[in-house]
Design a protein around this motif. Structure first.
Motif, PDB file in Angstrom:
ATOM      1  N   UNK A 161     130.185 104.674  79.754  1.00 52.57           N
ATOM      2  CA  UNK A 161     129.175 105.547  79.145  1.00 52.57           C
ATOM      3  C   UNK A 161     129.719 106.192  77.872  1.00 52.57           C
ATOM      4  N   UNK A 162     130.984 106.568  77.868  1.00 55.16           N
ATOM      5  CA  UNK A 162     131.598 107.118  76.654  1.00 55.16           C
ATOM      6  C   UNK A 162     131.613 106.102  75.532  1.00 55.16           C
ATOM      7  N   UNK A 163     131.907 104.853  75.855  1.00 55.97           N
ATOM      8  CA  UNK A 163     131.865 103.785  74.857  1.00 55.97           C
ATOM      9  C   UNK A 163     130.457 103.639  74.304  1.00 55.97           C
ATOM     10  N   UNK A 164     129.465 103.716  75.184  1.00 52.60           N
ATOM     11  CA  UNK A 164     128.070 103.631  74.757  1.00 52.60           C
ATOM     12  C   UNK A 164     127.716 104.752  73.779  1.00 52.60           C
ATOM     13  N   UNK A 165     128.130 105.979  74.078  1.00 52.81           N
ATOM     14  CA  UNK A 165     127.791 107.079  73.169  1.00 52.81           C
ATOM     15  C   UNK A 165     128.519 106.935  71.834  1.00 52.81           C
ATOM     16  N   UNK A 173     135.950  94.750  79.025  1.00 50.27           N
ATOM     17  CA  UNK A 173     136.851  95.601  78.258  1.00 50.27           C
ATOM     18  C   UNK A 173     136.171  96.001  76.964  1.00 50.27           C
ATOM     19  N   UNK A 174     136.690  97.044  76.356  1.00 56.58           N
ATOM     20  CA  UNK A 174     136.138  97.551  75.093  1.00 56.58           C
ATOM     21  C   UNK A 174     136.583  96.661  73.947  1.00 56.58           C
ATOM     22  N   UNK A 175     135.746  96.616  72.914  1.00 55.68           N
ATOM     23  CA  UNK A 175     136.119  95.891  71.712  1.00 55.68           C
ATOM     24  C   UNK A 175     135.371  96.478  70.521  1.00 55.68           C
ATOM     25  N   UNK A 176     135.869  96.231  69.349  1.00 53.45           N
ATOM     26  CA  UNK A 176     135.168  96.620  68.132  1.00 53.45           C
ATOM     27  C   UNK A 176     135.341  98.083  67.732  1.00 53.45           C
ATOM     28  N   UNK A 177     134.601  98.482  66.704  1.00 54.12           N
ATOM     29  CA  UNK A 177     134.704  99.842  66.168  1.00 54.12           C
ATOM     30  C   UNK A 177     134.384 100.927  67.190  1.00 54.12           C
ATOM     31  N   UNK A 178     133.455 100.689  68.079  1.00 56.60           N
ATOM     32  CA  UNK A 178     133.111 101.703  69.082  1.00 56.60           C
ATOM     33  C   UNK A 178     134.289 101.943  70.020  1.00 56.60           C
ATOM     34  N   UNK A 223     138.355 105.668  71.911  1.00 60.01           N
ATOM     35  CA  UNK A 223     139.756 105.958  72.227  1.00 60.01           C
ATOM     36  C   UNK A 223     140.255 107.152  71.428  1.00 60.01           C
ATOM     37  N   UNK A 224     139.953 107.183  70.139  1.00 59.76           N
ATOM     38  CA  UNK A 224     140.387 108.309  69.319  1.00 59.76           C
ATOM     39  C   UNK A 224     139.738 109.618  69.759  1.00 59.76           C
ATOM     40  N   UNK A 273     141.363 110.679  73.035  1.00 62.94           N
ATOM     41  CA  UNK A 273     142.721 111.170  72.822  1.00 62.94           C
ATOM     42  C   UNK A 273     142.681 112.604  72.321  1.00 62.94           C
ATOM     43  N   UNK A 274     141.813 112.890  71.353  1.00 63.06           N
ATOM     44  CA  UNK A 274     141.697 114.255  70.831  1.00 63.06           C
ATOM     45  C   UNK A 274     141.308 115.232  71.935  1.00 63.06           C
ATOM     46  N   UNK A 275     140.510 114.782  72.872  1.00 63.83           N
ATOM     47  CA  UNK A 275     140.079 115.655  73.966  1.00 63.83           C
ATOM     48  C   UNK A 275     141.232 115.989  74.895  1.00 63.83           C
ATOM     49  N   UNK A 276     142.227 115.137  74.945  1.00 64.43           N
ATOM     50  CA  UNK A 276     143.370 115.350  75.827  1.00 64.43           C
ATOM     51  C   UNK A 276     144.434 116.242  75.199  1.00 64.43           C
ATOM     52  N   UNK A 277     144.419 116.362  73.897  1.00 60.68           N
ATOM     53  CA  UNK A 277     145.454 117.139  73.199  1.00 60.68           C
ATOM     54  C   UNK A 277     145.175 118.609  73.284  1.00 60.68           C
TER      55      UNK A 277
END
Length: 83
Positions: A30-34, A65-70, A75-76, A79-83
């Protein structure tokens, strides 16, 4: 309209993962979709419609698996949410 959006999302942001046999968990999919919606400048559909569409398009046990710009955007952002 929404159904073609979901098909386009799966085509552009996912691919089969024949090597690992694992698949994206629900939160990641769902995160990939958004992320895909944001990059594609499309309005995300309500979550219940997303899951209804995924149940029709993704077979149980199908490895994705995920692919492409999305994928990179998701992922980015994650990652920011975890920092």
């Amino acid at each position: 309209m929404a159904h073609s959006q979901f098909a386009q999302f799966l085509h552009e942001a996912t691919c089969p993962d024949h090597e690992s046999g694992r698949t994206l968990d629900d939160d990641s999919l769902y995160g990939l979709y958004t992320s895909w919606c944001s990059l594609s400048q499309q309005e995300p559909q309500p979550e219940h419609l997303f899951w209804d569409a995924m149940s029709q398009r993704v077979r149980p046990g199908q490895s994705l698996r995920m692919t492409g710009p999305a994928a990179a955007d998701y992922i980015l952002c994650s990652y920011r949410a975890l920092v």
